[in-house]
Write an enzyme that holds these catalytic residues in place. Structure first.
Site, mmCIF file in Angstrom:
data_model
loop_
_atom_site.group_PDB
_atom_site.id
_atom_site.type_symbol
_atom_site.label_atom_id
_atom_site.label_comp_id
_atom_site.label_asym_id
_atom_site.label_seq_id
_atom_site.Cartn_x
_atom_site.Cartn_y
_atom_site.Cartn_z
ATOM 1 N N GLU A 1 -4.939 0.524 3.102
ATOM 2 C CA GLU A 1 -3.484 0.551 2.964
ATOM 3 C C GLU A 1 -3.073 1.774 2.145
ATOM 4 O OE1 GLU A 1 -1.415 -1.589 4.350
ATOM 5 O OE2 GLU A 1 -2.671 -3.321 4.877
ATOM 6 N N LEU A 2 -2.358 2.686 2.780
ATOM 7 C CA LEU A 2 -1.901 3.909 2.127
ATOM 8 C C LEU A 2 -0.602 3.673 1.360
ATOM 9 C CD1 LEU A 2 -2.305 6.255 5.219
ATOM 10 C CD2 LEU A 2 -3.921 6.062 3.313
#
Length: 325
Positions: free
Chosen positions: A288-289
């Site tokens: 998850e960025l």
């Protein structure tokens, strides 16, 4: 009568939408058109192996790019969800940087790119092009009937920035055959998010990625999403594989600074990496960025920090995978 009035109002809104689309851009985005142009330019510049692995529900190509000569491969994908197009932008920066470094045989952060002679990187940068286009408010590819269907699935809102699903209102990362029956998203009809469909692999996009993955049999898979700067890596991993997979993902957390997800006793399931772990008994991780954002896309300028965190991750994983998988 109420439904009729809503229908008339919705139709008037949608009839005016072409004008709105022309003037909609208030904040910078990375569009499907930009992506397609850039991927074609990179193919020509670096002679990349570019292939279509299938089509979206609206007929757009789902592109895969192979970088390297290795018989073993790592599969990297992005934009399962419309509002998560930042993942595509990051992957495209990776392709460009790695292809250039590989051509000149130089390192990135000390990692040699000639590892790609033994382990190829195969990218599917945008799994859900229709969803990205909808999320960015561009409905030009849809006729009036289709626009009305989208409007209804968006709960009669013109706030498209929260759109997560594909063009049929299916959440692509709830479509894989791993715990699909047990997953309850509390959404029984097509919606802008969370609807898992009537059966696994119902959506053409998930079916395309599923079949492609089975065809190439990668030794490891990485699925980029947004947001939260967290890494998920566990879905009923075999006991004999847990330490191997944990040690690998710990190296990614050390390099990126993202937090490591603590496995829940009962994992959700039906996601791409859930299925990959079960199908191949090999490591997979969902990364998850970005800092946490609500139901929308992260701001585009966060890409600089995410690039700095991730720029050599795949080369590290290729080196590690070659020795352990």
């Amino acid at each position: 009568m109420k439904r009729f009035i809503v229908s008339i109002v919705g139709t008037l809104i949608l009839l005016s939408y072409p004008l709105q689309v022309e003037t909609k851009t208030k904040t910078p985005v990375y569009s499907v058109l930009q992506y397609e142009k850039e991927i074609m330019d990179l193919k020509k510049r670096y002679h990349l192996n570019l292939m279509s692995i299938g089509h979206s529900e609206m007929g757009k190509d789902i592109w895969a790019v192979k970088l390297g000569k290795g018989k073993k491969s790592i599969l990297i994908n992005g934009s399962h969800h419309g509002r998560e197009w930042l993942s595509t932008l990051l992957i495209m920066k990776m392709i460009k940087a790695y292809a250039k470094a590989y051509e000149y045989n130089v390192t990135i952060d000390g990692y040699p790119t000639n590892i790609l002679d033994e382990v190829s990187l195969i990218f599917v940068p945008m799994v859900n092009p229709d969803g990205v286009q909808i999320q960015q408010g561009d409905l030009s590819a849809f006729d009036l009937k289709e626009k009305w269907a989208l409007f209804r699935m968006n709960n009669f809102s013109t706030n498209w920035s929260r759109w997560k699903a594909n063009a049929k209102g299916i959440d692509l990362n709830r479509q894989y055959p791993a715990g699909w029956n047990e997953v309850d998203t509390n959404t029984q009809t097509p919606q802008y998010q969370f609807y898992k469909g009537k059966k696994p692999l119902e959506a053409s996009e998930t079916k395309a990625l599923y079949l492609f993955t089975k065809q190439i049999k990668p030794i490891l898979a990485v699925s980029y999403h947004t947001s939260g700067r967290e890494i998920f890596w566990y879905y009923h991993n075999k006991p004999e594989n847990i330490l191997r997979d944990y040690n690998l993902v710990k190296k990614v957390t050390a390099q990126t600074g993202y937090k490591l997800s603590i496995p829940k006793e009962y994992a959700n399931g039906s996601g791409y990496t859930d299925w990959f772990i079960n199908e191949f008994e090999r490591p997979a991780m969902t990364i998850e960025l970005s800092h946490l954002v609500d139901e929308t896309n992260p701001p585009i300028d966060v890409i600089y920090e995410e690039w700095n965190r991730n720029r050599s991750v795949l080369l590290m994983l290729a080196s590690e995978a070659l020795s352990t998988l």
